[in-house]
Design a protein around this motif. Structure first.
Motif, PDB file in Angstrom:
ATOM      1  N   HIS A 353       0.870  -1.176   0.000  1.00  5.90           N
ATOM      2  CA  HIS A 353       0.000   0.000   0.000  1.00  5.90           C
ATOM      3  C   HIS A 353       0.911   1.231   0.000  1.00  5.90           C
ATOM      4  N   GLU A 358       2.609   1.143   3.800  1.00  2.00           N
ATOM      5  CA  GLU A 358       2.393  -0.118   4.522  1.00  2.00           C
ATOM      6  C   GLU A 358       2.566  -1.315   3.581  1.00  2.00           C
ATOM      7  N   GLU A 360       1.494  -4.983   3.463  1.00  2.00           N
ATOM      8  CA  GLU A 360       0.533  -5.892   4.117  1.00  2.00           C
ATOM      9  C   GLU A 360       0.863  -7.342   3.766  1.00  2.00           C
ATOM     10  N   LYS A 362      -0.925 -10.447   3.947  1.00  2.00           N
ATOM     11  CA  LYS A 362      -2.253 -11.000   4.198  1.00  2.00           C
ATOM     12  C   LYS A 362      -2.165 -12.375   4.828  1.00  2.00           C
ATOM     13  N   ARG A 397       2.503  -5.086   8.155  1.00  2.00           N
ATOM     14  CA  ARG A 397       1.343  -5.564   8.920  1.00  2.00           C
ATOM     15  C   ARG A 397       1.095  -7.022   8.558  1.00  2.00           C
ATOM     16  N   THR A 399      -1.186 -10.276   8.983  1.00  2.00           N
ATOM     17  CA  THR A 399      -2.559 -10.645   9.337  1.00  2.00           C
ATOM     18  C   THR A 399      -2.627 -12.049   9.898  1.00  2.00           C
TER      19      THR A 399
END
Length: 420
Positions: A353, A358, A360, A362, A397, A399
């Protein structure tokens, strides 16, 4: 009568190390990348496959990052614009060193079965006069992009991905070697006459014939050199040759000393190594070629673009799922294989992103036989952190993980990498 020396014998792990050394993935780069490193990496691989998906970096940029580390993306475009590399249909659409232009130009008949070449030939036959007028337009007015031509009102297009006529004609001229990609603007192709691209970079670009047998021989040798070690049946896929090769097809190259025949424990067929890798072969056979690099790979990386080879060398069953309907995907849209110290230990479903800085993750899926410990978490975290920083998305990040118990270890390792 002198007895031929026994073929070197490798373990699968040693064969993997030889493959990764040839591909430039054995060890972490020792210094900051420079622009010549990109050309050297492309020359080592022979082919750099092009794809436009960019949920993370577009594939050719990511393939280079995996080998040279962080670099300026514009360097790849500069290599193209300065005629050090060119675009060609080979394995698929690829960048290749301009030093190989004559081989590719003379090798076009041997790739006549390729879907892109067949489609181009059909368009040349059905729309030859229109393509000639388009070439005349380019000759008179200069290089063009597809966007220079407006689609007619109400036209939905057809054929290749619903392209408008001019796009199909440009692509046909490109596939058949009449046009080349002079440069890319925002990754969009800019087409020009081959004489104004290869013609200014390659002496005798259109008047240097290479016999078909020599083209095939050189293409086979380049494939084996790029792969480091290969079974006969893997070789043809690298440049999309036909038919698949057999051991008997390589006997003459072995007898001439161009290829070295190697036994690999557990393989039913011999492996072949290019003579230029003889020193690396000796190191591998002695257990002195050790893989230490950890990085994320593109789905279009040469290491994984042949499913059979990836399975045999790494025990890794990889299928690209971006063209699979979402309900049928097992892992995700653009899943990156995770290379850790010579093994493909898992796959990462990621998205950069860029507007928010960021990266990510997933999901991270580890292979079932991988020991999910702190050492592995540290290696994977560093690989993710390196990639995220290069994308200018330094906040990572996470998940979810499979196994779920690996998530706390990886999060701690990611925090440590971010703080380093």
């Amino acid at each position: 009568m002198t007895q031929a020396p026994a073929a070197p014998r490798l373990t699968v792990g040693q064969a993997r190390a030889l493959h990764l050394a040839a591909q430039g993935l054995l060890a972490r780069p020792r210094r900051r990348a420079r622009r010549p490193d990109l050309l050297a990496a492309i020359e080592r691989m022979q082919l750099l496959q092009i794809d436009t998906i960019h949920v993370v970096a577009r594939s050719p940029y990511l393939v280079l990052f995996s080998r040279v580390g962080g670099y300026r993306a514009r360097w790849l475009e500069e290599l193209l614009a300065e005629r050090e590399i060119f675009e060609v249909w080979a394995h698929e659409a690829c960048f290749a060193p301009m030093s190989d232009y004559l081989l590719h130009r003379n090798g076009l008949p041997q790739r006549a079965h390729h879907w892109a070449i067949r489609s181009a030939q059909r368009h040349r036959q059905s729309s030859g006069a229109k393509i000639d007028r388009l070439l005349g337009h380019i000759r008179e007015l200069g290089a063009v992009k597809s966007s220079d031509f407006e689609r007619e009102a109400g036209s939905a297009g057809g054929g290749w991905w619903g392209w408008k006529d001019e796009k199909r004609w440009l692509e046909a001229g490109f596939a058949l070697g009449e046009l080349m990609v002079a440069r890319r603007d925002n990754f969009h192709r800019v087409y020009d006459l081959a004489e104004r691209v290869a013609g200014v970079a390659v002496p005798g670009w259109d008047s240097t014939p290479i016999e078909a047998a020599a083209v095939r021989r050189d293409t086979i040798l380049k494939s084996v050199r790029a792969l480091g070690i290969a079974q006969a049946r893997w070789i043809a896929d690298y440049y999309r040759l036909r038919p698949r090769l057999r051991d008997a097809d390589l006997a003459e190259l072995v007898e001439a000393g161009d290829l070295l025949r190697v036994e690999v424990k557990g393989w039913q067929s011999p492996g072949y190594v290019h003579r230029d890798h003889a020193d690396s072969l000796a190191l591998a056979a002695g257990g002195r070629l050790r893989a230490t690099h950890s990085t994320l790979l593109s789905p279009f990386d040469p290491v994984v673009w042949d499913r059979e080879r990836a399975s045999e060398l790494f025990g890794f069953d990889y299928t690209l799922e971006c063209y699979t309907p979402e309900p049928k995907r097992r892992y995700g849209y653009f899943v990156l294989p995770v290379l850790v110290r010579g093994r493909l230990v898992g796959r990462l479903d990621a998205k950069a992103h860029r507007a928010h800085g960021e990266f990510e993750v997933k999901a991270l899926y580890l292979e079932e036989d991988v020991v999910a410990d702190e050492a592995l978490a540290s290696d994977i975290a560093r690989a993710i952190d390196d990639c995220a920083r290069w994308h200018e998305t330094p906040t990572v990040r996470l998940t979810r993980c499979r196994p779920a118990a690996f998530a706390p270890l990886l999060r701690r390792a990611l925090s440590a990498a971010a703080a380093a």
